[in-house]
Motif scaffolding. Structure first.
Motif, PDB file in Angstrom:
ATOM      1  N   THR A 674       7.004 -14.458  -1.079  1.00 49.31           N
ATOM      2  CA  THR A 674       7.922 -13.863  -0.041  1.00 49.31           C
ATOM      3  C   THR A 674       8.286 -12.380  -1.468  1.00 49.31           C
ATOM      4  OG1 THR A 674       9.562 -14.675  -1.043  1.00 49.31           O
ATOM      5  CG2 THR A 674       9.036 -15.409   0.780  1.00 49.31           C
ATOM      6  N   ASP A 675       8.414 -12.409  -2.426  1.00 47.43           N
ATOM      7  CA  ASP A 675       8.561 -12.065  -3.888  1.00 47.43           C
ATOM      8  C   ASP A 675       7.545 -10.829  -3.808  1.00 47.43           C
ATOM      9  OD1 ASP A 675      11.871 -12.461  -3.275  1.00 47.43           O
ATOM     10  OD2 ASP A 675      11.792 -13.336  -4.543  1.00 47.43           O
ATOM     11  N   GLY A 676       6.947 -11.744  -4.351  1.00 51.66           N
ATOM     12  CA  GLY A 676       5.565 -11.215  -4.482  1.00 51.66           C
ATOM     13  C   GLY A 676       4.379 -10.785  -4.322  1.00 51.66           C
ATOM     14  N   VAL A 677       4.397 -11.034  -2.864  1.00 53.59           N
ATOM     15  CA  VAL A 677       4.196 -10.400  -1.935  1.00 53.59           C
ATOM     16  C   VAL A 677       4.888  -9.287  -1.130  1.00 53.59           C
ATOM     17  CG1 VAL A 677       2.016 -11.657  -1.906  1.00 53.59           C
ATOM     18  CG2 VAL A 677       3.743 -11.821  -0.136  1.00 53.59           C
ATOM     19  N   THR A 678       5.711  -9.046  -1.141  1.00 56.98           N
ATOM     20  CA  THR A 678       6.639  -8.277  -0.747  1.00 56.98           C
ATOM     21  C   THR A 678       7.056  -7.016  -0.934  1.00 56.98           C
ATOM     22  OG1 THR A 678       8.343  -9.098  -0.009  1.00 56.98           O
ATOM     23  CG2 THR A 678       6.594  -9.720   1.755  1.00 56.98           C
ATOM     24  N   ASP A 679       7.924  -7.293  -2.373  1.00 56.33           N
ATOM     25  CA  ASP A 679       8.329  -6.430  -3.270  1.00 56.33           C
ATOM     26  C   ASP A 679       7.981  -5.486  -3.577  1.00 56.33           C
ATOM     27  OD1 ASP A 679       7.797  -7.670  -5.062  1.00 56.33           O
ATOM     28  OD2 ASP A 679       9.069  -8.855  -6.178  1.00 56.33           O
ATOM     29  N   LYS A 680       6.765  -6.329  -3.738  1.00 56.90           N
ATOM     30  CA  LYS A 680       5.531  -4.825  -4.408  1.00 56.90           C
ATOM     31  C   LYS A 680       5.207  -3.287  -3.345  1.00 56.90           C
ATOM     32  CE  LYS A 680       5.552  -7.610  -7.660  1.00 56.90           C
ATOM     33  NZ  LYS A 680       5.816  -8.214  -7.024  1.00 56.90           N
ATOM     34  N   THR A 681       5.537  -4.059  -1.415  1.00 61.55           N
ATOM     35  CA  THR A 681       5.635  -3.319  -0.595  1.00 61.55           C
ATOM     36  C   THR A 681       6.676  -1.892  -0.571  1.00 61.55           C
ATOM     37  OG1 THR A 681       6.186  -3.883   0.980  1.00 61.55           O
ATOM     38  CG2 THR A 681       3.804  -4.355   0.176  1.00 61.55           C
ATOM     39  N   PHE A 682       7.961  -2.150  -1.888  1.00 58.90           N
ATOM     40  CA  PHE A 682       8.851  -1.209  -1.449  1.00 58.90           C
ATOM     41  C   PHE A 682       8.784  -0.067  -1.956  1.00 58.90           C
ATOM     42  CE2 PHE A 682      10.798  -5.296   0.094  1.00 58.90           C
ATOM     43  CZ  PHE A 682      12.125  -4.862   0.141  1.00 58.90           C
ATOM     44  N   THR A 775       7.329   1.874  11.191  1.00 61.93           N
ATOM     45  CA  THR A 775       6.356   2.658  10.443  1.00 61.93           C
ATOM     46  C   THR A 775       7.120   3.532   8.815  1.00 61.93           C
ATOM     47  OG1 THR A 775       7.260   4.682  11.875  1.00 61.93           O
ATOM     48  CG2 THR A 775       5.550   3.682  12.644  1.00 61.93           C
ATOM     49  N   ILE A 776       8.124   2.991   9.070  1.00 57.35           N
ATOM     50  CA  ILE A 776       9.127   3.146   7.821  1.00 57.35           C
ATOM     51  C   ILE A 776       8.095   2.552   7.223  1.00 57.35           C
ATOM     52  CG2 ILE A 776      10.408   1.805   7.675  1.00 57.35           C
ATOM     53  CD1 ILE A 776      12.373   3.646   6.582  1.00 57.35           C
ATOM     54  N   ASN A 777       7.304   1.854   6.972  1.00 53.76           N
ATOM     55  CA  ASN A 777       6.877   1.152   5.870  1.00 53.76           C
ATOM     56  C   ASN A 777       5.789   0.179   6.027  1.00 53.76           C
ATOM     57  OD1 ASN A 777       5.326   0.278   3.144  1.00 53.76           O
ATOM     58  ND2 ASN A 777       7.369  -0.250   2.601  1.00 53.76           N
ATOM     59  N   PRO A 778       4.633   0.703   6.054  1.00 54.92           N
ATOM     60  CA  PRO A 778       3.440   0.094   6.965  1.00 54.92           C
ATOM     61  C   PRO A 778       2.665  -1.385   6.263  1.00 54.92           C
ATOM     62  CG  PRO A 778       3.024   1.745   7.422  1.00 54.92           C
ATOM     63  CD  PRO A 778       4.256   2.390   6.389  1.00 54.92           C
ATOM     64  N   TRP A 779       2.960  -0.510   5.438  1.00 54.59           N
ATOM     65  CA  TRP A 779       2.710  -1.862   4.150  1.00 54.59           C
ATOM     66  C   TRP A 779       3.253  -2.883   4.164  1.00 54.59           C
ATOM     67  CZ3 TRP A 779      -1.931  -1.151   1.432  1.00 54.59           C
ATOM     68  CH2 TRP A 779      -2.194  -0.603   1.413  1.00 54.59           C
ATOM     69  N   ILE A 780       4.519  -3.079   4.113  1.00 53.76           N
ATOM     70  CA  ILE A 780       5.373  -4.546   4.510  1.00 53.76           C
ATOM     71  C   ILE A 780       4.982  -5.496   5.607  1.00 53.76           C
ATOM     72  CG2 ILE A 780       7.190  -3.594   5.895  1.00 53.76           C
ATOM     73  CD1 ILE A 780       7.786  -5.736   3.384  1.00 53.76           C
ATOM     74  N   TRP A 781       3.856  -5.292   6.298  1.00 49.79           N
ATOM     75  CA  TRP A 781       3.379  -5.885   7.277  1.00 49.79           C
ATOM     76  C   TRP A 781       2.111  -6.367   6.614  1.00 49.79           C
ATOM     77  CZ3 TRP A 781       6.663  -6.565  10.719  1.00 49.79           C
ATOM     78  CH2 TRP A 781       7.423  -5.544  11.231  1.00 49.79           C
ATOM     79  N   VAL A 782       1.729  -5.933   5.965  1.00 47.90           N
ATOM     80  CA  VAL A 782       0.223  -5.954   4.928  1.00 47.90           C
ATOM     81  C   VAL A 782       1.073  -7.116   3.924  1.00 47.90           C
ATOM     82  CG1 VAL A 782      -1.465  -6.280   2.973  1.00 47.90           C
ATOM     83  CG2 VAL A 782      -1.177  -3.481   5.399  1.00 47.90           C
ATOM     84  N   GLY A 783       2.117  -7.111   3.827  1.00 49.84           N
ATOM     85  CA  GLY A 783       2.544  -7.780   2.007  1.00 49.84           C
ATOM     86  C   GLY A 783       2.866  -9.245   3.363  1.00 49.84           C
ATOM     87  N   ILE A 784       3.112  -9.512   4.484  1.00 50.22           N
ATOM     88  CA  ILE A 784       3.510 -10.348   4.690  1.00 50.22           C
ATOM     89  C   ILE A 784       2.330 -11.301   5.052  1.00 50.22           C
ATOM     90  CG2 ILE A 784       5.328 -11.141   6.729  1.00 50.22           C
ATOM     91  CD1 ILE A 784       7.787  -9.297   6.527  1.00 50.22           C
ATOM     92  N   SER A 785       1.671  -9.829   6.132  1.00 43.09           N
ATOM     93  CA  SER A 785       0.473 -10.732   6.284  1.00 43.09           C
ATOM     94  C   SER A 785      -0.670 -11.757   5.390  1.00 43.09           C
ATOM     95  CB  SER A 785      -0.797 -10.076   6.691  1.00 43.09           C
ATOM     96  OG  SER A 785       0.129  -9.332   7.799  1.00 43.09           O
ATOM     97  N   ILE A 786       0.086 -11.443   3.633  1.00 42.59           N
ATOM     98  CA  ILE A 786      -1.333 -11.941   2.835  1.00 42.59           C
ATOM     99  C   ILE A 786      -0.191 -13.584   2.415  1.00 42.59           C
ATOM    100  CG2 ILE A 786      -1.263 -11.805  -0.323  1.00 42.59           C
ATOM    101  CD1 ILE A 786      -1.937  -9.063   0.383  1.00 42.59           C
ATOM    102  N   GLY A 787       1.577 -13.476   2.678  1.00 50.09           N
ATOM    103  CA  GLY A 787       2.501 -14.270   2.493  1.00 50.09           C
ATOM    104  C   GLY A 787       1.877 -15.468   3.233  1.00 50.09           C
ATOM    105  N   ILE A 788       2.032 -14.782   5.030  1.00 50.07           N
ATOM    106  CA  ILE A 788       1.394 -16.425   5.593  1.00 50.07           C
ATOM    107  C   ILE A 788       0.292 -16.156   5.439  1.00 50.07           C
ATOM    108  CG2 ILE A 788       0.571 -16.315   8.203  1.00 50.07           C
ATOM    109  CD1 ILE A 788       2.694 -13.652   8.925  1.00 50.07           C
ATOM    110  N   VAL A 789      -0.486 -15.875   5.209  1.00 49.50           N
ATOM    111  CA  VAL A 789      -2.238 -16.455   4.420  1.00 49.50           C
ATOM    112  C   VAL A 789      -1.460 -17.631   3.500  1.00 49.50           C
ATOM    113  CG1 VAL A 789      -4.156 -16.531   3.957  1.00 49.50           C
ATOM    114  CG2 VAL A 789      -3.088 -14.872   5.643  1.00 49.50           C
ATOM    115  N   LEU A 790      -0.903 -17.263   2.518  1.00 45.97           N
ATOM    116  CA  LEU A 790      -0.908 -17.971   1.084  1.00 45.97           C
ATOM    117  C   LEU A 790       0.112 -19.489   1.241  1.00 45.97           C
ATOM    118  CD1 LEU A 790      -0.263 -15.385  -1.167  1.00 45.97           C
ATOM    119  CD2 LEU A 790      -2.104 -17.207  -1.246  1.00 45.97           C
TER     120      LEU A 790
END
Length: 858
Positions: A674-682, A775-790
Motif C-alpha cells: 500500500t504505502d510502498g507502491v502508492t505513496d511514491k505516486t503522490f 486523471t488527476i494522477n494517472p500514476w496512482i493506478w500504476v502503483g495500485i496495479s503493482i500492489g495487486i500483483v504483489l
C-alpha cells in the motif's frame, strides 16, 4: 587609541588625527605593526563549523529519530531489506542537507573577497603600496577611480568623487562624496557623504582619507556577522517536527494503555512485547522520509524548468507556505538600470547634441545616467561624438552639481553642460516663458519620482567657469522602469493572500511611485524610511508593519529587522536580494531567494537562486511550491491515516480480549503493497483547482488543520472498525483464525488502496468530477496495479510467509463487500465536508458583500 571611532562623519580631520594618534603624514611603520597586533588584521573572521558537526546536525529532528527507531526495530525483527532502505534514504537525505548547509557557510568567505586588494598609504610621509589587510586605524590612504575601498575611511580631501555603494545600499546610482561636510552624529550610512565604506569602490574622482575602522569593526563586518546567524528551519521541517512530537505523545499513550490492558488480561510478556512491536511498527510512517524527499526532489526539478534553482531541498515547500514577500526594487521590480523616461525639450536637436557630447560613456561603459543617454540617442551617439571632437573637459563636481565639455562644432568651439536643474538655472539666459515651461516640467517629473537633469549650450567664452552663461535646451527625467509582468505578478500574489513589501535603499518618493505603478502600494498604505525605522522600538515597528508596503532608504540591518519582526508575528517570509546588503535578511528569512546575476555572497547565503530576476518568476515559483505543498499534505494524510487504522485494529482487538487481527509480518507487508507502491505516486499529482486562490496556511495547521485531523480520524475509524467488525464476525460464525486473519489482512490492504485513490483530491468528492478523479494522477493506478500483483503473490504463492491462507470465494466476497463499504463511507464523508465548506464560503461571501455595501452607503 580606539579600534574604531564613533561617528567619525561628525568629526573634523584634525579631531580624528588626535583620536587616532595619527597625522597628515600617516602613522609610523612600528606603530602600524603595534596596531595590527592590538586590533587584528584588516580581515573578516571566517568562522566555520566542522564537517562532522554539520553532518550530525542533519539527524537532529524528531521524525528522523522515529525513523531510526523503525529501522532498528525492522533490523531486530529480521527485516534487513526494510531496515537498509530506511537507513539509506536517511543517509542520502542527510548528505543532501550537509552539502547545502556547508555551501551556505561559504557566504562569509564571499564577503571577505570583497576587500582583498592593495592600497596606497602614507607611512611616515612616504607613499607605499601595501596589502589591504595590513591597513590599520589612523592610516592615511589615497584613492582614485576604480579603486576598491578596503576599510571605513573619513575623507580629508576629495575632488569630483563618486562611489558605487550598491553592495551596501542595493542601489546602482552613484553616491556623491565631499570631504568638507560635517554631518550629524545620527546620520545614517547612506547619508554619510564624507565617508567611504569597506566593500564599495570609486567610480570617479580622487580622494585622500584617514582610516577610521578596519576588519571586524567596519560597517561591512556588521553585515558579515549577521550572515553567520543560523537560518531558521523551513516551514516543512517545523511542521513535521510538530507532527512528530504529537505522534510520539499519542504513541506512548497508546502503547502504555494497551500494555496495561494486556497485563490485566493475563497475557504473557512475550505476547505483550509482540503486540507492542506490532503497534510501534504500524504507528511509524517509515515511508514518510522517502516520499517527502521524492516530492521535494521532483519539485526542485520542476522549479528548475521555471527558472528557479534549488540549493536547499526543504525550501521547495517553503515557497508554498510563504505569506510575505520582502522584495528589493532594483532588478526585481524594476529593470535594474536607468533609462530616459520623460523629455521636455526647448531645442530637440540641441538637447540631443548636449546629451551626446557632455557624456563620459563609451558605447559599452559608463555610469547609469550616461548609459541611459547613450541608449536614448542610439546609433547617432558615435557619429555626433566623432563629428564634434572634445577640446575641454570639466568633470562633474558635487559642489557645483554639474559637468561640462567644450567641443569643436565646425568652426566654433561650443560649451555643452549638464547637471542639476537648480545649478543650471542660475547660469541660464532663457526668457521667462521658457523658464516657466521648464519649471512646471521639472516639478511634474520630480513628483513622479524621476531623476531630473538639465542641459544647456553656450557659444560664449568658456575659459572661466565663473563667467559661464548658457541657454537651457531642455530637461530629461530618468527612471529605473518597472519590468513588464510585475504588476500581474503582484496581483496574483495578493489574490493568493501573500503580502508584498518593497524594501529598498532608494529614496521614498521614487520607491512609492514604482510601488504604486505595480500595485504594491495603494492609498492608505504606510511608507517607512530608514530614519523612521531607526527611531522605533520593536513593538512600534511591528505594529506599523501591518500596514507598511514600502520601506525606503532601508539599511541591511533594517531589512533584517523587518524580516525578524514579521516572523515573530507568525509570517513565513520570503526575501529576495542580490547584493551584500541583502545577506543578513536572506539568511534570516524562511526562504532566501538570490538573483542569478547577484553577488556570490547573496547566492551562497540563499536557499534558492532565480535565473530571471523578475518578481513574476518568484510568484510562478510560489504556485509550483503550493502544488508541492498540497501533494505533501495529501501524502501525509494518507500515511498517517493508514498508520492509525492499523493502531485502531490492533488496540481494539486487545481491549476486547481478541487475538491479533493482523500479524506484525503482515503489517510490514501492508506497508509495502500500500504505502510502498502508492505513496511514491503522490508527487505526480496535478494541481487541484487554482492553488493561488487559497490563502497561506499557518505553520501549525499546514499539514494538520481541523479539516485534516477530522478526515484522518474518520478514515482511520472507518478502515479500522470495518476490518475489526468483519474479523469478529468471522470468528463468531465459526471460521478459523487463519481465515479471519487472512480476510482482515486483505481488507486493510484494499481499504488503504481506496484511501489512496480518494486522497488524490482533497477538496472534492470522487463522484463530483469522475473524469478529473481518474486523471488527476494517472500514476496512482500504476502503483495500485503493482500492489495487486504483489498481494496476489503473497496470498497464492507464498502465503505461509505471511501467516495467511489463499482466499476462497467466500473470503473474496467478504473482502469485496467490506472494501465497497469503506469506499462509500469515506466518499459520503467527503460529500459532507465539501457541502459544509461551500456553505461556509457562501456565508463569508454574503458577509463580505454586506460590509462592502455598508461602506459604500456610508
Amino acid at each position: 587609541m580606539q579600534a574604531s571611532i564613533e561617528a567619525p562623519h561628525s568629526k573634523t580631520p584634525e579631531e580624528l588625527y588626535l583620536l587616532l594618534d595619527s597625522s597628515p603624514s600617516g602613522v609610523e611603520a612600528s606603530s602600524a605593526l603595534q596596531r595590527q597586533r592590538l586590533y587584528g588584521r584588516n580581515l573578516l573572521k571566517d568562522e566555520q563549523r566542522s564537517y562532522l558537526a554539520i553532518f550530525i546536525s542533519q539527524f537532529m529532528s524528531p521524525i528522523v529519530l522515529i525513523l531510526i527507531i523503525a529501522a532498528l526495530l525492522s533490523l531486530a525483527m529480521g527485516h534487513t531489506t526494510d531496515s537498509m532502505i530506511i537507513i539509506g534514504i536517511l543517509v542520502i537525505n542527510s548528505l543532501l542537507g550537509f552539502v547545502q548547509e556547508y555551501r551556505a557557510e561559504t557566504s562569509i568567505r564571499a564577503l571577505k573577497k570583497l576587500t582583498e586588494t592593495h592600497v596606497r598609504v602614507l607611512r611616515m610621509g612616504m607613499e607605499a603600496l601595501i596589502p589591504s589587510d595590513d591597513l590599520v586605524p589612523g592610516d592615511v590612504v589615497f584613492l582614485g577611480e576604480g579603486d576598491l575601498v578596503s576599510a571605513d575611511i573619513r575623507l580629508i580631501e576629495s575632488h569630483a568623487l563618486q562611489a558605487d555603494e550598491a553592495t551596501l545600499t542595493g542601489e546602482s546610482i552613484p553616491s556623491n562624496k565631499q570631504s568638507l561636510q560635517l554631518l550629524h552624529a545620527d546620520a545614517l550610512p547612506y547619508e554619510r557623504s564624507n565617508m567611504l565604506f569597506s566593500g564599495t569602490h570609486i567610480l570617479k574622482g580622487v580622494a585622500t582619507g584617514i582610516v577610521t575602522a578596519t576588519g571586524e569593526h567596519t560597517y561591512l563586518a556588521t553585515i558579515a556577522k549577521s550572515a553567520q546567524e543560523k537560518s531558521p528551519h523551513s516551514p516543512l521541517t517545523r511542521s513535521l517536527a510538530i507532527f512528530s512530537k504529537r505522534l510520539i505523545i499519542i504513541l506512548i499513550a497508546i502503547l502504555f494503555i494497551v500494555g496495561i490492558i494486556g497485563l490485566q488480561q493475563g497475557r504473557s510478556t512475550e505476547e505483550i512485547t509482540s503486540i507492542l512491536i506490532a503497534e510501534l511498527v504500524s504507528a511509524v510512517p517509515e515511508g514518510l522520509a522517502i516520499v517527502v524527499t521524492l516530492i521535494l526532489a521532483l519539485g526542485a526539478y520542476r522549479l528548475s524548468r521555471h527558472k528557479v534553482l534549488v540549493r536547499h531541498l526543504p525550501s521547495v515547500e517553503s515557497l508554498g507556505s510563504a505569506s510575505v514577500i520582502a522584495t528589493d526594487k532594483t532588478g526585481t521590480i524594476t529593470e535594474g538600470f536607468l533609462s530616459v523616461s520623460t523629455i521636455e525639450a526647448l531645442d530637440q536637436e540641441g538637447l540631443k547634441m548636449c546629451a551626446a557630447l557632455c557624456n563620459d560613456a563609451t558605447a559599452q561603459h559608463g555610469d547609469s545616467v550616461d548609459m541611459a543617454l547613450v541608449r536614448w540617442i542610439n546609433d547617432e551617439y558615435s557619429i555626433l561624438r566623432d563629428n564634434n571632437p572634445r577640446v575641454f573637459y570639466h568633470p562633474f563636481d558635487p559642489t557645483t552639481r554639474l559637468m561640462a565639455t567644450v567641443n569643436q562644432n565646425e568652426s566654433t568651439e561650443r560649451l555643452y553642460i549638464k547637471g542639476a536643474y537648480e545649478a543650471l538655472l542660475a547660469l541660464s539666459q532663457n526668457n521667462s516663458e521658457e523658464l516657466e515651461q521648464l519649471r512646471n516640467a521639472h516639478d511634474t517629473m520630480a513628483l513622479q519620482g524621476l531623476r531630473v537633469l538639465a542641459f544647456g549650450i553656450s557659444d560664449e567664452k568658456w575659459e572661466d567657469p565663473a563667467q559661464w552663461t548658457i541657454r537651457l535646451v531642455g530637461l530629461i527625467g530618468f527612471a529605473d522602469a518597472a519590468k513588464s509582468g510585475v504588476a500581474d505578478a503582484v496581483q496574483q500574489a495578493k489574490e493568493a493572500g501573500i503580502r508584498v513589501i518593497m524594501v529598498t535603499g532608494d529614496n521614498p518618493l521614487t520607491a512609492q511611485v514604482i510601488a504604486k505603478e505595480v500595485g504594491i502600494w495603494q492609498e492608505g498604505d504606510t511608507v517607512l524610511n530608514g530614519h523612521d525605522i531607526e527611531g522605533m522600538d520593536d513593538e512600534q515597528l511591528q505594529h506599523i508593519l501591518q500596514t507598511c508596503t514600502v520601506a525606503a532608504r532601508a539599511l541591511p540591518e533594517h531589512k533584517y529587522r523587518i524580516v525578524k519582526l514579521l516572523q515573530a508575528k507568525g509570517e513565513i517570509v520570503a526575501v529576495t536580494g542580490d547584493g551584500v546588503n541583502d545577506v543578513p535578511a536572506l539568511k534570516a528569512a524562511d526562504l532566501g531567494i538570490a538573483m542569478g546575476n547577484g553577488s556570490e555572497a547573496a547566492k551562497s547565503t540563499s536557499k534558492m537562486v532565480i535565473t530571471d530576476n523578475n518578481l513574476g518568476v518568484i510568484v510562478d515559483a510560489i504556485r509550483q511550491g503550493r502544488i508541492i505543498a498540497a501533494n505533501l499534505r495529501k501524502v501525509i494524510f494518507y500515511l498517517v491515516a493508514t498508520c492509525f487504522d492499523e493502531i485502531i485494529i490492533i488496540s481494539g482487538a486487545i481491549i476486547m480480549g481478541l487475538p491479533l487481527p493482523i500479524h506484525p509480518t503482515q503489517i510490514l507487508w501492508v506497508n509495502i503493497v500500500t504505502d510502498g507502491v502508492t505513496d511514491k505516486t503522490f508527487p505526480m499529482c496535478h494541481e487541484e483547482g487554482n492553488v493561488m486562490k487559497n490563502t497561506p496556511r499557518r505553520l501549525d495547521t499546514q499539514f494538520f488543520d481541523r479539516w485534516q485531523i477530522a478526515r484522518i480520524s474518520w478514515v482511520s475509524l472507518v478502515n479500522g472498525l470495518v476490518t475489526l467488525a468483519v474479523f469478529i464476525h468471522l470468528l463468531d460464525t465459526g471460521h478459523t483464525y487463519e481465515s479471519a486473519l487472512t480476510v482482515s489482512f486483505c481488507i486493510i490492504v484494499t481499504s488503504q488502496w481506496v484511501n489512496g485513490i480518494l486522497a488524490q483530491k482533497e477538496e472534492e468528492p470522487f463522484f463530483l468530477n469522475i473524469r478529473r478523479s481518474l486523471t488527476i494522477n494517472p500514476w496512482i493506478w500504476v502503483g495500485i496495479s503493482i500492489g495487486i500483483v504483489l498481494q496476489g503473490i503473497a496470498l497464492y504463492v507464498v502465503p505461509q510467509w505471511f501467516h495467511a491462507i489463499p482466499p476462497n470465494k467466500e473470503m473474496l466476497i467478504y473482502i469485496g463487500i467490506s472494501t465497497a463499504i469503506v469506499f462509500l463511507l469515506i466518499e459520503a464523508y467527503k460529500w459532507g465536508e465539501w457541502a459544509l465548506k461551500k456553505s461556509i464560503a457562501n456565508a463569508k461571501s454574503i458577509s463580505y458583500n454586506a460590509d462592502q455595501n455598508t461602506q459604500r452607503a456610508v
